[in-house]
Design a protein around this motif. Sequence first.
Motif, PDB file in Angstrom:
ATOM      1  N   TYR A  76       0.836  -1.203   0.000  1.00 16.52           N
ATOM      2  CA  TYR A  76       0.000   0.000   0.000  1.00 16.52           C
ATOM      3  C   TYR A  76       0.874   1.257   0.000  1.00 16.52           C
ATOM      4  N   VAL A  77       1.900   1.255   0.817  1.00 21.12           N
ATOM      5  CA  VAL A  77       2.760   2.432   0.948  1.00 21.12           C
ATOM      6  C   VAL A  77       3.546   2.681  -0.337  1.00 21.12           C
ATOM      7  N   VAL A  78       4.103   1.638  -0.934  1.00 19.82           N
ATOM      8  CA  VAL A  78       4.932   1.842  -2.119  1.00 19.82           C
ATOM      9  C   VAL A  78       4.075   2.246  -3.317  1.00 19.82           C
ATOM     10  N   GLU A  79       2.832   1.766  -3.372  1.00 21.08           N
ATOM     11  CA  GLU A  79       1.948   2.173  -4.470  1.00 21.08           C
ATOM     12  C   GLU A  79       1.488   3.627  -4.298  1.00 21.08           C
ATOM     13  N   PRO A  93     -16.863  -7.627  -9.738  1.00 24.46           N
ATOM     14  CA  PRO A  93     -18.116  -8.163 -10.283  1.00 24.46           C
ATOM     15  C   PRO A  93     -18.144  -9.690 -10.266  1.00 24.46           C
ATOM     16  N   GLY A  94     -19.275 -10.249  -9.836  1.00 23.78           N
ATOM     17  CA  GLY A  94     -19.458 -11.693  -9.893  1.00 23.78           C
ATOM     18  C   GLY A  94     -18.965 -12.465  -8.697  1.00 23.78           C
ATOM     19  N   THR A  95     -18.439 -11.792  -7.686  1.00 18.65           N
ATOM     20  CA  THR A  95     -17.966 -12.489  -6.488  1.00 18.65           C
ATOM     21  C   THR A  95     -18.120 -11.595  -5.271  1.00 18.65           C
ATOM     22  N   SER A  96     -18.299 -12.231  -4.127  1.00 19.28           N
ATOM     23  CA  SER A  96     -18.367 -11.471  -2.874  1.00 19.28           C
ATOM     24  C   SER A  96     -16.988 -11.314  -2.241  1.00 19.28           C
ATOM     25  N   LYS A  97     -15.968 -11.896  -2.855  1.00 17.51           N
ATOM     26  CA  LYS A  97     -14.612 -11.812  -2.323  1.00 17.51           C
ATOM     27  C   LYS A  97     -13.956 -10.516  -2.787  1.00 17.51           C
ATOM     28  N   HIS A  98     -13.003 -10.051  -1.992  1.00 16.10           N
ATOM     29  CA  HIS A  98     -12.375  -8.761  -2.262  1.00 16.10           C
ATOM     30  C   HIS A  98     -10.858  -8.907  -2.310  1.00 16.10           C
ATOM     31  N   PRO A  99     -10.222  -8.523  -3.425  1.00 19.24           N
ATOM     32  CA  PRO A  99      -8.748  -8.495  -3.452  1.00 19.24           C
ATOM     33  C   PRO A  99      -8.222  -7.467  -2.452  1.00 19.24           C
ATOM     34  N   ASP A 100      -6.943  -7.502  -2.223  1.00 17.77           N
ATOM     35  CA  ASP A 100      -6.354  -6.545  -1.279  1.00 17.77           C
ATOM     36  C   ASP A 100      -6.457  -5.117  -1.799  1.00 17.77           C
ATOM     37  N   PHE A 101      -6.109  -4.907  -3.085  1.00 16.63           N
ATOM     38  CA  PHE A 101      -6.057  -3.541  -3.595  1.00 16.63           C
ATOM     39  C   PHE A 101      -6.507  -3.488  -5.058  1.00 16.63           C
ATOM     40  N   LEU A 102      -7.004  -2.340  -5.440  1.00 20.20           N
ATOM     41  CA  LEU A 102      -7.161  -1.967  -6.848  1.00 20.20           C
ATOM     42  C   LEU A 102      -6.322  -0.714  -7.049  1.00 20.20           C
ATOM     43  N   VAL A 103      -5.295  -0.829  -7.880  1.00 22.27           N
ATOM     44  CA  VAL A 103      -4.351   0.262  -8.121  1.00 22.27           C
ATOM     45  C   VAL A 103      -4.776   1.020  -9.377  1.00 22.27           C
ATOM     46  N   HIS A 104      -5.006   2.308  -9.224  1.00 21.15           N
ATOM     47  CA  HIS A 104      -5.368   3.152 -10.358  1.00 21.15           C
ATOM     48  C   HIS A 104      -4.109   3.846 -10.873  1.00 21.15           C
ATOM     49  N   GLY A 105      -3.320   3.085 -11.620  1.00 22.09           N
ATOM     50  CA  GLY A 105      -2.134   3.634 -12.239  1.00 22.09           C
ATOM     51  C   GLY A 105      -2.415   3.937 -13.699  1.00 22.09           C
ATOM     52  N   PRO A 106      -1.387   4.060 -14.539  1.00 22.67           N
ATOM     53  CA  PRO A 106      -1.595   4.272 -15.976  1.00 22.67           C
ATOM     54  C   PRO A 106      -2.516   3.216 -16.578  1.00 22.67           C
ATOM     55  N   ALA A 107      -2.379   1.959 -16.081  1.00 19.72           N
ATOM     56  CA  ALA A 107      -3.291   0.876 -16.441  1.00 19.72           C
ATOM     57  C   ALA A 107      -3.737   0.230 -15.124  1.00 19.72           C
ATOM     58  N   PRO A 108      -5.023   0.310 -14.768  1.00 16.44           N
ATOM     59  CA  PRO A 108      -5.475  -0.221 -13.474  1.00 16.44           C
ATOM     60  C   PRO A 108      -5.231  -1.727 -13.361  1.00 16.44           C
ATOM     61  N   TYR A 109      -4.969  -2.180 -12.148  1.00 17.86           N
ATOM     62  CA  TYR A 109      -4.818  -3.615 -11.898  1.00 17.86           C
ATOM     63  C   TYR A 109      -5.141  -3.913 -10.435  1.00 17.86           C
ATOM     64  N   TYR A 110      -5.634  -5.121 -10.222  1.00 24.20           N
ATOM     65  CA  TYR A 110      -5.813  -5.613  -8.862  1.00 24.20           C
ATOM     66  C   TYR A 110      -4.459  -6.097  -8.353  1.00 24.20           C
TER      67      TYR A 110
END
Length: 387
Positions: A76-79, A93-110
Amino acid sequence: MTMFANRTRVDRSPKRANETSFGFLDRTGSTFFDPVRDLLETWVGRVPAEHRSGIVGNLTGGDDTFESALWELYLYVVETGSGHQVEIHPDVPGTSKHPDFLVHGPAPYYLEAVAVGRPPRHVAADRRLRELEMILDQVRVDGVTLSFEHHQVGTRPVRATRLRDQLLRWIGSLDLVGLAAQAEAVGRTPRPTLRFEDDGWLLSFEALPTKSSVSGGSPLIGIRGSGRAKGVDNKTGLRRALDSKANKYGTKLPFPLVTAVLSNTEFPTRDYDVSAVVHGVSALPPASVVDPAELHTDGHWRTKNGWRRSHNPNVIVAADLNLYTLATRTPTLWATLDPAATVVGDISWADPVNVGIQDPQPTGRAPALDALGIDATWCFGPPDFDD
């Protein structure tokens, strides 16, 4: 916020410069660790208030949760320190599970964090061994101490009273005067040894002379050996960690999933370990494999039957990274070679790996010191323990 209760007490218990537990940081009075505690509190303070208590609970919850929580906090800190907006536990979408992070960089990624864990049986065996050592450490003897090695740990706690009594009877039978004379002799002479076997335990002890004038006697165990030599297998744990996250949120994700693995193994995790796990093993460099049948072993992304896991196109691996090595360790960035996958082109705080050569190597990117809030002198030099 203040997580650490102690800032003044001097801890006189045995210490290691790379010990990373919260309990150690909280109890030591060495000023060497003040910046480490300050940094950890600064990092926690950067987490949104609604998520902070969970982080603190895991950091302070014991050795089982500290390392994993620290890795998530690092990510979290380095991002965010790299200028990216980061959502914690985003909806998918489609699951009740949650990844740790969604990073909104030049190209978003979980971004999903995972630490290479040890098999529960190994953790339990270490706990039984520590309990045995705690019992033996309470015993004091005069004129001798023992070197101790463990070769096999039983599946149940050792019968400590039986072992202690056997050791004391054996010590009582020794010629301590002759043992001391042997120690003064030129050259290595065999020392008395005792082999203990019981209910799956296999231990060995060697008698060493001490000065009989030691007040209260010497510790029964004066030297601890490394135990039985064993082979190194860092691939199994790494593969298990990646497998546990690969399809956790489904395969139809709106953004790529990047799995970030912390692999602080007993013996260092090397780039060739990671390459074998993510790309498989063949006689050719990973980027030169054309026919999957050329693989000797399957990889995370490519098997002998073809490509897989295009939704999880990147893996980040940090080896030997802890609070004291932040200035000298850069996590490595690995990418699938599947031409149909959409990879995350670059992650600024990770070091891309060149897989076009037989022995894949990172490019040499320096750690993201500014993003982490440290400089190159971080934890430089030995700790100033106050004895």
